[in-house]
Design a protein around this motif. Structure first.
Motif, PDB file in Angstrom:
ATOM      1  N   ASP A  94       1.072  -1.283   0.039  1.00  0.00           N
ATOM      2  CA  ASP A  94      -0.074   0.005  -0.026  1.00  0.00           C
ATOM      3  C   ASP A  94       0.787   1.198  -0.029  1.00  0.00           C
ATOM      4  O   ASP A  94       0.311   2.308  -0.285  1.00  0.00           O
ATOM      5  CB  ASP A  94      -0.944   0.067   1.323  1.00  0.00           C
ATOM      6  CG  ASP A  94      -1.903  -1.051   1.169  1.00  0.00           C
ATOM      7  OD1 ASP A  94      -2.169  -1.643   0.196  1.00  0.00           O
ATOM      8  OD2 ASP A  94      -2.552  -1.652   2.186  1.00  0.00           O
ATOM      9  N   HIS A  95       2.089   1.089   0.551  1.00  0.00           N
ATOM     10  CA  HIS A  95       2.916   2.365   0.612  1.00  0.00           C
ATOM     11  C   HIS A  95       4.163   1.900   0.029  1.00  0.00           C
ATOM     12  O   HIS A  95       5.337   1.727   0.886  1.00  0.00           O
ATOM     13  CB  HIS A  95       3.022   2.769   2.119  1.00  0.00           C
ATOM     14  CG  HIS A  95       1.759   3.069   2.807  1.00  0.00           C
ATOM     15  ND1 HIS A  95       1.117   4.111   2.616  1.00  0.00           N
ATOM     16  CD2 HIS A  95       1.161   2.460   3.475  1.00  0.00           C
ATOM     17  CE1 HIS A  95      -0.091   4.241   3.195  1.00  0.00           C
ATOM     18  NE2 HIS A  95      -0.013   3.275   3.952  1.00  0.00           N
ATOM     19  N   ILE A  96       4.420   1.785  -1.312  1.00  0.00           N
ATOM     20  CA  ILE A  96       5.365   1.296  -1.909  1.00  0.00           C
ATOM     21  C   ILE A  96       6.677   1.905  -1.678  1.00  0.00           C
ATOM     22  O   ILE A  96       8.061   1.697  -1.982  1.00  0.00           O
ATOM     23  CB  ILE A  96       5.207   0.962  -3.344  1.00  0.00           C
ATOM     24  CG1 ILE A  96       6.335   0.088  -4.014  1.00  0.00           C
ATOM     25  CG2 ILE A  96       5.228   2.432  -4.019  1.00  0.00           C
ATOM     26  CD1 ILE A  96       6.054  -1.162  -3.478  1.00  0.00           C
ATOM     27  N   VAL A  97       6.774   3.364  -1.374  1.00  0.00           N
ATOM     28  CA  VAL A  97       7.753   4.324  -1.168  1.00  0.00           C
ATOM     29  C   VAL A  97       8.577   3.846  -0.051  1.00  0.00           C
ATOM     30  O   VAL A  97       9.900   4.361   0.110  1.00  0.00           O
ATOM     31  CB  VAL A  97       7.336   5.870  -0.783  1.00  0.00           C
ATOM     32  CG1 VAL A  97       6.487   5.749   0.529  1.00  0.00           C
ATOM     33  CG2 VAL A  97       8.219   6.781  -1.100  1.00  0.00           C
ATOM     34  N   VAL A 152      19.689  13.239  12.951  1.00  0.00           N
ATOM     35  CA  VAL A 152      19.493  12.634  11.586  1.00  0.00           C
ATOM     36  C   VAL A 152      18.083  12.475  11.434  1.00  0.00           C
ATOM     37  O   VAL A 152      17.853  12.725  10.143  1.00  0.00           O
ATOM     38  CB  VAL A 152      20.578  11.145  11.952  1.00  0.00           C
ATOM     39  CG1 VAL A 152      20.341  10.888  10.516  1.00  0.00           C
ATOM     40  CG2 VAL A 152      21.955  11.525  12.101  1.00  0.00           C
ATOM     41  N   GLY A 153      17.401  12.255  12.397  1.00  0.00           N
ATOM     42  CA  GLY A 153      15.904  12.066  12.069  1.00  0.00           C
ATOM     43  C   GLY A 153      15.363  13.376  11.454  1.00  0.00           C
ATOM     44  O   GLY A 153      14.465  13.484  10.445  1.00  0.00           O
ATOM     45  N   ALA A 154      15.708  14.475  12.225  1.00  0.00           N
ATOM     46  CA  ALA A 154      15.362  15.871  11.595  1.00  0.00           C
ATOM     47  C   ALA A 154      15.837  15.901  10.032  1.00  0.00           C
ATOM     48  O   ALA A 154      15.142  16.743   9.272  1.00  0.00           O
ATOM     49  CB  ALA A 154      15.637  16.808  12.580  1.00  0.00           C
ATOM     50  N   CYS A 155      16.992  15.619   9.779  1.00  0.00           N
ATOM     51  CA  CYS A 155      17.676  15.883   8.534  1.00  0.00           C
ATOM     52  C   CYS A 155      16.941  14.975   7.667  1.00  0.00           C
ATOM     53  O   CYS A 155      16.870  15.147   6.359  1.00  0.00           O
ATOM     54  CB  CYS A 155      19.099  15.722   8.740  1.00  0.00           C
ATOM     55  SG  CYS A 155      20.244  16.666   9.462  1.00  0.00           S
ATOM     56  N   ALA A 156      16.439  13.614   8.008  1.00  0.00           N
ATOM     57  CA  ALA A 156      15.727  12.835   7.027  1.00  0.00           C
ATOM     58  C   ALA A 156      14.547  13.426   6.454  1.00  0.00           C
ATOM     59  O   ALA A 156      13.999  13.096   5.567  1.00  0.00           O
ATOM     60  CB  ALA A 156      15.636  11.493   7.808  1.00  0.00           C
ATOM     61  N   PHE A 157      13.807  14.070   7.245  1.00  0.00           N
ATOM     62  CA  PHE A 157      12.466  14.590   7.092  1.00  0.00           C
ATOM     63  C   PHE A 157      12.516  15.494   5.709  1.00  0.00           C
ATOM     64  O   PHE A 157      11.593  15.194   4.712  1.00  0.00           O
ATOM     65  CB  PHE A 157      11.856  15.466   8.237  1.00  0.00           C
ATOM     66  CG  PHE A 157      10.442  15.981   7.905  1.00  0.00           C
ATOM     67  CD1 PHE A 157       9.371  15.136   8.140  1.00  0.00           C
ATOM     68  CD2 PHE A 157      10.247  17.126   7.238  1.00  0.00           C
ATOM     69  CE1 PHE A 157       8.149  15.645   7.810  1.00  0.00           C
ATOM     70  CE2 PHE A 157       8.847  17.699   7.132  1.00  0.00           C
ATOM     71  CZ  PHE A 157       7.799  16.770   7.356  1.00  0.00           C
ATOM     72  N   LYS A 165      10.048  12.253  -5.418  1.00  0.00           N
ATOM     73  CA  LYS A 165       8.647  12.439  -6.076  1.00  0.00           C
ATOM     74  C   LYS A 165       7.287  11.713  -5.496  1.00  0.00           C
ATOM     75  O   LYS A 165       6.235  12.351  -5.780  1.00  0.00           O
ATOM     76  CB  LYS A 165       8.802  12.137  -7.535  1.00  0.00           C
ATOM     77  CG  LYS A 165       9.996  12.992  -8.279  1.00  0.00           C
ATOM     78  CD  LYS A 165      10.132  12.475  -9.730  1.00  0.00           C
ATOM     79  CE  LYS A 165      11.134  13.458 -10.480  1.00  0.00           C
ATOM     80  NZ  LYS A 165      11.493  12.925 -11.670  1.00  0.00           N
ATOM     81  N   HIS A 166       7.750  10.629  -4.837  1.00  0.00           N
ATOM     82  CA  HIS A 166       6.388   9.726  -4.686  1.00  0.00           C
ATOM     83  C   HIS A 166       6.212   9.749  -3.147  1.00  0.00           C
ATOM     84  O   HIS A 166       5.078   8.985  -2.557  1.00  0.00           O
ATOM     85  CB  HIS A 166       6.808   8.642  -5.215  1.00  0.00           C
ATOM     86  CG  HIS A 166       7.297   8.335  -6.565  1.00  0.00           C
ATOM     87  ND1 HIS A 166       6.241   8.544  -7.665  1.00  0.00           N
ATOM     88  CD2 HIS A 166       8.180   8.024  -7.326  1.00  0.00           C
ATOM     89  CE1 HIS A 166       6.672   8.311  -8.719  1.00  0.00           C
ATOM     90  NE2 HIS A 166       7.941   7.933  -8.609  1.00  0.00           N
ATOM     91  N   ALA A 167       6.955  10.401  -2.406  1.00  0.00           N
ATOM     92  CA  ALA A 167       6.795  10.628  -0.936  1.00  0.00           C
ATOM     93  C   ALA A 167       5.969  11.824  -0.486  1.00  0.00           C
ATOM     94  O   ALA A 167       6.172  12.847  -1.048  1.00  0.00           O
ATOM     95  CB  ALA A 167       8.014  10.438  -0.132  1.00  0.00           C
ATOM     96  N   ASP A 171       4.691  10.062   4.578  1.00  0.00           N
ATOM     97  CA  ASP A 171       5.765   9.109   4.551  1.00  0.00           C
ATOM     98  C   ASP A 171       6.977   9.873   5.158  1.00  0.00           C
ATOM     99  O   ASP A 171       7.766   8.926   5.706  1.00  0.00           O
ATOM    100  CB  ASP A 171       6.028   8.895   2.688  1.00  0.00           C
ATOM    101  CG  ASP A 171       4.720   8.528   2.184  1.00  0.00           C
ATOM    102  OD1 ASP A 171       4.234   7.537   2.842  1.00  0.00           O
ATOM    103  OD2 ASP A 171       4.382   9.106   1.357  1.00  0.00           O
ATOM    104  N   ALA A 172       7.087  11.111   5.195  1.00  0.00           N
ATOM    105  CA  ALA A 172       8.298  11.699   5.668  1.00  0.00           C
ATOM    106  C   ALA A 172       8.369  11.676   7.061  1.00  0.00           C
ATOM    107  O   ALA A 172       9.241  11.291   7.710  1.00  0.00           O
ATOM    108  CB  ALA A 172       8.216  13.307   5.179  1.00  0.00           C
ATOM    109  N   VAL A 173       7.235  11.592   7.736  1.00  0.00           N
ATOM    110  CA  VAL A 173       7.151  11.772   9.290  1.00  0.00           C
ATOM    111  C   VAL A 173       7.337  10.264   9.471  1.00  0.00           C
ATOM    112  O   VAL A 173       7.998   9.881  10.590  1.00  0.00           O
ATOM    113  CB  VAL A 173       5.458  12.130   9.415  1.00  0.00           C
ATOM    114  CG1 VAL A 173       5.493  11.651  11.142  1.00  0.00           C
ATOM    115  CG2 VAL A 173       5.264  13.300   9.346  1.00  0.00           C
TER     116      VAL A 173
END
Length: 243
Positions: A94-97, A152-157, A165-167, A171-173
């Motif tokens: 369902d969330h292939i990203v 690092v988590g804050a940088c990943a957001f 393009k697909h997130a 998804d970012a959270v």
């Protein structure tokens, strides 16, 4: 003048004369770099040559026998990652990203644990820490892991939300939250494994592959579990929102 010099020399203690006589000449050394008699580079070079010769003279069978059991056993343990992916297959479909960032999440945990392993193994070798310091070392590395994980988590957001393009925002959270938890747990796992294996003299050889496999399994589990809860939370919030 010669007579005065002989009288002066006769007054000196014999011990000082012997010590002076035994003092090596400043250029009578074996160091090829500087020719100094007490050069530390010469000592290091001789030790390095000896260690190199010992390594090259060791039978290949001895090294293979020491490493092969770790690799075979850990290969079986690492199969758990595939089981976890199968359990959450509906979530992933369902969330292939998630599949695009799964390697980044697991790799981030491996990077964090690798730094901790290298640092602890070196400190164990020099005697700065020992397995008896487990509580204090774990508390310190857990704090370091929490700070690194949040950063690092804050940088990943923005990496997920802006450069994919697909997130989307959800998804970012999910991915950034999972990243922070994985980095924190990777530090904790590294401390536990290194100090445990050090009791049996296997910290340097066993810690890297063991921690890598554990972090791989734990990272995959955390990524799927966190994503499941985040998607469920946002889905419930959208359903309860007034139309």
């Amino acid at each position: 003048v010669g007579g005065r010099q002989r009288v002066f020399m006769s007054l000196l203690p014999k011990e000082s004369l012997r010590s002076d006589a035994q003092e090596p000449a400043p250029h009578a050394s074996h160091c090829p770099r500087c020719g100094a008699g007490r050069c530390f580079a010469a000592a290091r070079s001789s030790r390095g040559t000896s260690s190199r010769a010992e390594y090259l003279d060791t039978s290949l069978y001895v090294d293979v026998r020491a490493r092969l059991p770790w690799l075979v056993g850990l290969m079986l343990v690492q199969s758990l990652s595939g089981v976890i992916v199968e359990i959450f297959s509906s979530l992933i479909s369902d969330h292939i990203v998630l599949t695009a960032f799964l390697t980044m999440l697991v790799g981030g945990g491996g990077n964090a644990s690798g730094q901790t392993i290298a640092d602890l193994v070196q400190r164990l070798r020099t005697g700065e820490v020992s397995p008896a310091d487990f509580g204090s070392v774990l508390a310190r590395e857990a704090s370091i892991g929490a700070i690194l994980g949040l950063t690092v988590g804050a940088c990943a957001f923005p990496r997920v939300s802006l450069l994919s393009k697909h997130a989307g925002l959800v998804d970012a959270v999910a991915i950034s939250t999972a990243y922070a938890i994985i980095v924190f747990l990777a530090n904790v796992v590294a401390v536990c494994v290194v100090l445990f294996l050090d009791r049996y003299g296997q910290a340097a050889v066993g810690s890297p592959p063991v921690v890598q496999v554990v972090v791989d399994v734990v990272g995959t589990t955390i990524a799927c579990v966190v994503a499941h809860h985040v998607y469920s939370l946002f889905s419930s919030a959208e359903e309860s929102a007034p139309s």
